[in-house]
Structures are given as structure tokens and as C-alpha cells.
Design a protein around this motif. Structure first.
Motif, short mmCIF file in Angstrom:
data_model
loop_
_atom_site.label_atom_id
_atom_site.label_comp_id
_atom_site.label_asym_id
_atom_site.label_seq_id
_atom_site.Cartn_x
_atom_site.Cartn_y
_atom_site.Cartn_z
N ARG A 1 -7.98 3.67 6.78
CA ARG A 1 -6.75 3.16 6.17
C ARG A 1 -7.04 1.99 5.24
NH1 ARG A 1 -5.07 4.42 11.33
NH2 ARG A 1 -4.89 2.31 12.17
N VAL A 2 -8.03 1.18 5.63
CA VAL A 2 -8.40 0.07 4.75
C VAL A 2 -8.97 0.61 3.44
CG1 VAL A 2 -9.86 -1.97 4.48
CG2 VAL A 2 -8.79 -1.51 6.68
N SER B 1 -9.67 6.32 11.43
CA SER B 1 -9.75 4.97 12.01
C SER B 1 -9.05 3.99 11.07
CB SER B 1 -11.20 4.56 12.19
OG SER B 1 -11.76 4.26 10.93
N LYS B 2 -8.92 2.77 11.53
CA LYS B 2 -8.31 1.78 10.66
C LYS B 2 -9.19 1.57 9.42
CE LYS B 2 -6.95 -2.95 10.31
NZ LYS B 2 -7.59 -4.21 10.67
N LEU B 3 -10.48 1.76 9.58
CA LEU B 3 -11.37 1.63 8.43
C LEU B 3 -10.95 2.59 7.32
CD1 LEU B 3 -15.11 1.03 8.55
CD2 LEU B 3 -14.27 2.72 6.98
N SER C 1 -12.84 -2.83 12.15
CA SER C 1 -11.87 -1.86 11.65
C SER C 1 -12.21 -0.46 12.15
CB SER C 1 -11.86 -1.85 10.12
OG SER C 1 -11.27 -3.02 9.64
N HIS D 1 0.54 4.35 2.32
CA HIS D 1 0.62 4.10 3.77
C HIS D 1 2.08 3.94 4.18
CE1 HIS D 1 -3.60 2.99 3.05
NE2 HIS D 1 -3.79 3.33 4.30
N PHE E 1 0.86 -1.19 0.00
CA PHE E 1 0.00 0.00 0.00
C PHE E 1 0.89 1.23 0.00
CE2 PHE E 1 -2.51 -3.23 2.47
CZ PHE E 1 -3.27 -3.62 1.38
N TYR F 1 -13.69 11.05 11.90
CA TYR F 1 -13.56 9.87 12.76
C TYR F 1 -13.32 8.63 11.89
CZ TYR F 1 -14.70 6.18 16.07
OH TYR F 1 -14.64 5.05 16.85
N TYR G 1 -9.22 -8.76 3.65
CA TYR G 1 -10.31 -7.80 3.74
C TYR G 1 -11.36 -8.08 2.68
CZ TYR G 1 -7.32 -5.27 6.91
OH TYR G 1 -6.53 -4.94 7.97
N ALA H 1 -8.28 3.42 1.95
CA ALA H 1 -7.19 3.90 1.11
C ALA H 1 -6.38 2.73 0.55
CB ALA H 1 -6.29 4.84 1.90
N ALA H 2 -6.28 1.66 1.33
CA ALA H 2 -5.57 0.47 0.86
C ALA H 2 -6.31 -0.14 -0.33
CB ALA H 2 -5.44 -0.55 1.99
N ARG I 1 -8.04 13.18 19.45
CA ARG I 1 -7.64 12.31 18.35
C ARG I 1 -8.16 12.85 17.02
NH1 ARG I 1 -9.06 7.47 20.72
NH2 ARG I 1 -10.85 7.15 19.40
N TYR J 1 -16.52 -3.31 2.47
CA TYR J 1 -16.03 -1.98 2.79
C TYR J 1 -16.57 -0.95 1.80
CZ TYR J 1 -12.78 -3.51 6.37
OH TYR J 1 -12.24 -4.00 7.52
N PHE K 1 -20.26 -0.37 2.35
CA PHE K 1 -20.51 0.42 3.55
C PHE K 1 -20.31 1.91 3.27
CE2 PHE K 1 -18.55 2.63 7.18
CZ PHE K 1 -19.62 2.62 8.05
#
Ligand code: ATP
Ligand code: MG
Lengths: 275, 364
Positions: B236-237, B232-234, A144, A125, A122, B228, B253, B239-240, B10, B258, B261
Motif C-alpha cells: 500500500r505504501v 502487505s502495508k508495504l 511496513s 486507496h 492517496f 505477500y 515515509y 501504491a501511495a 490471506r 521503499y 528496496f
């Protein structure tokens, strides 16, 4: 189903002692093999990239797969990891898990990790985030959203960073890494997934000699606890790690055996080594 | 207290919260106060100005929704105008019922239904007199449509340009549907001549100011929710998935979940923006679903800077501010200007206005 000697020998510890009590989701390696590929055929517009390919990988084995360009090595990985549906054949993970009925993420969860031929990380990142994303955990949407990293997980990532010698680059974007470093990062991501079977498509392409050597050491240290399938063109690398080598040619297995036998096999020399 | 404070710190640092606080103060106190001053007063804000800001805030919510799906998840929707319009129509149905028998024909039916010689409300107007049901529809109608559409599209792994084109076609198809008089939503005139909301007269400056404040509040909440999500990790996922979907899938994943959602969430945000827009501007018609409208939404995000949240907010403000000036000063040139802006932004400002600001700040 009877308990076999190899089954116990290659056991990773947990369920193998009781072949009949395999928990769902666990890989049943009671017969010694972790992966069965049988009679798999894949055609692209009539051209058979895989032609009744059959092959079995033992649990804990490190298997090298070689073959000329277009032999079907990457296609084989595509089939095993759920990216490509074959026209015929079966693929089983252990005795019970039918991989052809599963999606890519399901196969990943079952315990198969894959490194692509072209290193794929990625890029926007950081190195740390790449490993964090790959780490084995619940990967649903809700978890997540609510995820917070724990101290333990930080330690695990730090450990892997050390393993792949990228500690000093943890905070930089993965897109800025060198080709070889990307390869290592991708391998690190596989390790974070803690897979039972790792499939590595040309893992040392673009690496310096020193990096290649370290990769060989890493793979040898992984074998036993994990099973590995390594596809490589680099013969020196293959000789340095290989125990058993499979030669693919035109979508099927041409020869299989120890490296020295393979190297002297006439058919192999003809299609591949001699050129 | 500790965890709550940690939660807020945060989301944004002190500078971010200060800016946001300033914005809240302006929207919730300064503008309403100045708006409600007597018209003779030199600081009095005109109806036109407050309405313009109110509209832009609705568009800014849309820009946030677009950024979530395009900037972060890499899915370019060219049909978000549809979700905006559906939220608007859901609210509009309620506003039509609030007119009661004060229409031209003094009927309990909207004027256009009388004109069509209908005697009863069609079945899908059932319950439209309830505000709570309207609120529910504002969320559910765009949400459900997006969910069903996304479910099929993502399952078939439709991506990139193909996805964008299909979303254009979708909004176009709905526009044609809503243009028809038989559809029961007022044909090409849509809904207008609203009188009240929850009994409060819409012509009253107090009601207008209240709607303005509520819109400001929703904009802030939407921004915080998006923020928010993306930190969050969401996020980042997402963007991944945008950068290497295959890697994300082989990392375990379920990228389809995702995408579905965030796609649905984004549509719901647009619906809410549309519902806040309609009572302020007093009209909703099928032109909101025109393909060009949805493209304009993408331009706000591109001009502001994808994947930054704040950028698209600026983008929506900048482009719409320019639009309101242009359409008065040089009405014929607006579309050319918009086109040029888009081309310039994509050629020279890959990270939009925000990226430019960033670069300037680093240089000095
Ligand atoms: N999606 C596809 N459509 C059509 N043909 C394909 C497709 N994928 C692979 N092929 C063909 O199938 C054959 C096997 O390809 P594959 O990528 O598996 O070879 P490989 O053994 O990995 O080769 P290399 O060593 O070059 O990586 C090649 O002839 C290739 O052109
Ligand atoms: Mg290959």
C-alpha cells in the motif's frame, strides 16, 4: 537556559519542566516558541519568493497567515517542511531541532504535519487505508512489510473517521470523494500523524459554508494541544478562528497582530484587503 | 496450525488457491509425465513445446518483477532485460566451466578464449566452477548493480520518463560492453554449447524436465512472494508513492528506501529468471540486453494489466505465445503486430487483458 513562565504555561506536559533534560527527538519548547523562522530567503532565478522572512510561532498557538497571491505563503511551508532549501536563513523546531538539515520524512517524524494547497490524498486507496497509512508508527520498509493492524489502531482510525465525518465513506476510494471531503480526509491524515505543529495551506478552499464552519470548530479544538499555522484567503474563516494574524507580502512580513488591528492597518488594506 | 492457515488464506481465497494448485499439478506432474512418454506415444509432448512453456515461465517471472516496480511503485524500467541477462550470464559462466575440456580445442578454457589466445581465465572468472557461487552471483550481480544504480537515481530524485530513458541507456551500454571480445564473455556469440549442469547432461530429457519443473516451482514462489508483498502495508505504501509521492514523504515515509528496496528486489527476480532460462535454451548472448528486449517486457505487463500480478503473467504468456507463432508464420510482421498490440492496449485497455475480463464478467 532558565525556566520561563511562558514555557510552563504552554507546556504539553512532559519535558518542559526540565529544560536541560530534553530527550533527543523531543521538541524543546522551553522558551515558549515551537517554530522559529529567521531571515529566510528563497530565490527562483533571481526572483525572491521569500525575502529575509522572520517569524515565530508559540507552542499551542493558532496562527493565521494571509497575503495576496504570490506572497510566498506556500513557499514558506515548503521551506519549513524540507521541500525547498532556502538560500539563507535558519528554521528551528523548538530550541534544538534544525529543520534545514532534515529530509521531508524526518521532519514529519519530528512532529510537523502538512496539508497541501491542492488537496492531496492517496486516490486509489480507501479512506480507511489513507488514515492507516498516515497513522503514527514505525514507517520503515521492514515494519511496513510485517505490519498488522491492531484493535487499538482500528479504534483510533474509527475515532478520526468520526471526527472528520467520513464514517460512511470509510470503504470507498479516496479519489471518489468531493473536494471538501478530500480536504477533510487530508486533515484527518494529519491528525493520525499526531503532529505537534500542523501547517494547513488553504484548508477550506472548495468547502461548503457548513463544512467551513465545522473546520473552524475543529481547528479551535486542536489549538492548545497542537500548534497550527493556517494559510487562508477566506477572510470570514480567518476572522472566525484568528487570534493572531501575520500578513505576508512580497516574501516578507508586512504586519502582524490581532485580526481587528490588521484589518484596519493601512498598508494591509492597500496590498490586500482593499482590492 | 492456525496462524499458518491464516497466512495462506490471506494470500489468496479458495478460488485462487485452486487455480494455483491446478497450475502446480500441470507443471509438476502432467507436463513432465507427458514429456517423458516415449516419442511414439500420441500424448507425448515435444521438446519444442516444453521448452516454449519453460521459456514463457521465465518471462512470466520477469513480468511479475516488472509489475512490482511499474504496476505498484509506478517506476517504469526499460532496462530489466539487463538484470535478466546478468542472471543468465552468471549461470552461463558456470555452465561454461562444466563443459570442461570437451570444447573444440580440448582446452580447459572456453573455445573463444583459446581463439583470443588467452592462456588463463581472467580474474573475474575465479570460482566460476562452483555452482553455489554461481547461485550467489545470480542474486548478487543484478542485485548490487540495481542497488547502486537505484541509490544514485532515487537520491537525485530522477523520476518518470527520465528514469526510463536512463535505464534504456544502461542496458544499451552493457550490451555494447558485452559485445566486445575483450570483456571476456564471448563477445557477440555469448555462451553456448553447454554440456552439463551439476554433472547432469543437459541433452537428457530427464534433466530438461527437471529444469522445467524447477522453473515452474520458482514461478509459483515468485508469485506468492509478490502477492505477500503487495497485500502487505508495504504494498500500500508503494501504491501511495506511485499516486502521491509528496504526501507519502510528508506522512513520514522515506520513499527513497521503499523505491530502492522494491527496485533491487525486482532486479533480483529478473536475475533468477535469467538463470533458469539459460540452461533451458542453451544460449546467452548480448542481444538479451538490447533495448528492444526490455521494452517488450514492459509490453507484457501493459497488455496483461498493470498492478494485478496475474495480469502480467497472462500478458507474458499471451505475447510470447503469439510471438512464437508469428515468428514462424509471418516473421516480418512480428514487430508491427507487437507495436499495434501495445498501442491498442494503452488506448483501449488501460487495465489490460485482466481489466477486459473483469468488465466482461461484470456485464454477464
Ligand atoms: N518552483 C518555483 N519556481 C519559480 N517560481 C516559483 C516556484 N514556486 C513559487 N514560485 C514563485 O514564488 C512566488 C511565491 O509563490 P507561493 O506559491 O509561495 O505564493 P502563495 O503565497 O502561496 O500564493 P497563493 O496564494 O497563490 O497560493 C510566486 O510568485 C511564484 O510564482
Ligand atoms: Mg499558496
Amino acid at each position: 537556559m532558565t525556566q520561563t513562565a511562558e514555557g510552563t504555561a504552554s507546556s504539553s506536559g512532559d519535558t518542559v519542566g526540565m529544560a536541560h533534560m530534553v530527550r533527543p527527538g523531543e521538541v524543546d519548547i522551553s522558551h515558549g516558541a515551537i517554530l522559529y523562522v529567521e531571515g529566510v530567503t528563497v530565490s527562483f532565478d533571481g526572483f525572491k519568493a521569500l525575502n529575509k522572512l522572520s517569524l515565530a510561532i508559540d507552542a499551542g498557538e493558532l496562527r493565521c497567515i494571509i497575503g495576496p497571491n504570490g506572497a510566498g505563503k506556500t513557499t514558506m511551508m515548503d521551506v519549513i517542511t524540507g521541500k525547498t532549501q532556502p538560500d539563507a536563513g535558519t528554521v528551528f523546531f523548538g530550541q534544538t531541532i534544525d529543520l534545514l538539515k532534515m529530509s521531508e520524512p524526518e521532519i514529519a517524524h519530528a512532529g510537523i504535519g502538512r496539508k497541501f494547497q491542492k488537496p492531496t490524498v492517496f486516490e486509489s486507496h480507501t479512506v480507511f487505508e489513507n488514515l492507516e497509512l498516515a497513522m503514527k508508527m514505525d514507517k520503515g520498509v521492514w515494519s511496513s512489510l510485517r505490519y498488522r493492524i491492531s484493535a487499538e489502531q482500528r479504534d483510533r482510525i474509527a475515532e478520526t473517521l468520526e471526527h472528520i465525518q467520513l464514517e460512511s465513506r470509510a470503504g470507498i476510494a479516496a479519489g471518489l470523494l468531493s473536494h471538501g471531503q478530500k480536504q477533510w480526509l487530508e486533515i484527518g491524515m494529519l491528525l493520525m500523524q499526531d503532529p505537534k505543529l500542523l501547517m494547513l495551506d488553504e484548508p477550506v478552499a472548495g468547502m461548503t459554508d457548513a463544512e467551513t464552519e465545522r473546520t473552524a470548530e475543529l481547528f479551535l479544538s486542536l489549538a492548545g494541544r497542537h500548534s497550527l499555522i493556517v494559510v487562508e484567503h477566506d477572510m470570514d474563516f480567518v476572522s472566525s478562528i484568528a487570534r493572531k494574524v501575520t500578513v505576508l507580502h512580497e516574501g516578507r512580513v508586512l504586519a502582524e497582530g490581532p485580526m481587528d488591528v490588521i484589518q484596519n492597518d493601512e498598508r494591509v488594506i492597500e496590498v490586500y484587503l482593499g482590492r | 496450525m492456525g496462524p499458518i492457515v491464516a497466512f495462506f488464506t490471506r494470500l489468496y481465497g479458495p478460488r485462487g488457491w485452486l487455480t494455483l494448485g491446478g497450475f502446480i499439478a500441470v507443471v509438476l506432474f502432467v507436463i513432465p509425465l507427458l514429456r517423458l512418454l516415449p516419442p511414439e506415444h500420441s500424448l507425448h509432448l515435444s521438446d519444442y513445446f516444453v521448452l516454449l512453456i519453460g521459456k514463457i515461465m521465465c518471462y512470466a517471472m520477469v513480468a511479475l518483477a516488472m509489475d512490482l516496480i511499474w504496476g505498484y511503485a509506478g517506476i517504469l524500467s526499460l532496462g530489466h532485460g539487463l538484470f535478466f541477462a546478468l542472471g543468465g550470464y552468471s549461470m552461463g559462466m558456470y555452465l561454461m566451466r562444466e563443459i570442461g575440456t570437451e570444447g573444440q580445442y580440448r582446452s580447459h578454457l572456453p573455445d573463444y578464449m583459446v581463439f583470443l589466445d588467452w592462456k588463463e581465465f581472467p580474474w573475474y572468472w575465479a570460482g566460476s566452477e562452483y555452482f553455489w557461487l554461481a547461485v550467489l552471483k545470480v542474486i548478487l550481480v543484478p542485485g548490487l548493480l540495481a542497488f547502486v544504480f537505484g541509490w544514485f537515481a532515487f537520491r537525485s530524485r530522477i523520476k518518470g520518463v527520465y528514469f526510463s530513458i536512463i535505464t534504456q541507456a544502461l542496458t544499451f551500454a552493457f550490451m555494447l560492453l558485452f559485445f566486445r571480445n575483450d570483456t571476456g564473455f564471448g563477445g557477440n556469440n555469448g555462451f553456448t554449447d553447454f554440456k552439463r549442469i551439476l554433472g547432469f547432461p543437459l541433452a537428457d530429457p530427464v534433466t530438461k524436465t527437471a529444469l522445467f519443473m524447477i522453473t515452474g516451482l520458482f514461478l509459483v514462489l515468485t508469485l506468492l512472494a509478490c502477492r505477500y508483498l503487495v497485500i502487505s502495508k508495504l504494498g500500500r505504501v508503494l501504491a501511495a508513492i506511485r499516486d502521491a509521492e509528496g504526501r507519502a514523504m510528508f506522512s513520514g515515509y522515506k520513499t527513497r528506501d521503499y523505491k530502492l528496496f522494491v527496485w533491487t528486489l525486482s532486479a533480483v527476480m529478473c536475475g533468477i529468471a535469467g538463470a533458469l532460462y539459460v540452461p533451458q535454451v542453451g544460449i546467452i548472448n548480448p542481444s538479451e540486453m538490447s533495448p528492444a528486449n526490455s521494452i517488450e517486457m514492459a509490453i507484457w505487463v501493459a497488455v496483461g494489466g498493470r498492478g494485478t500480478l496475474v495480469g502480467p503473467l497472462f500478458g507474458a504468456g499471451l505475447v510470447n505465445g503469439a510471438k512464437s507463432w508469428f515468428t514462424v508464420a509471418f516473421p516480418d510482421f512480428w514487430l508491427y503486430f507487437l507495436g499495434c498490440l501495445f498501442i491498442l492496449a494503452t488506448l483501449f485497455l488501460p487495465r489490460g487483458a485482466i481489466g477486459l475480463l473483469d468488465r466482461l464478467r461484470r456485464k454477464t
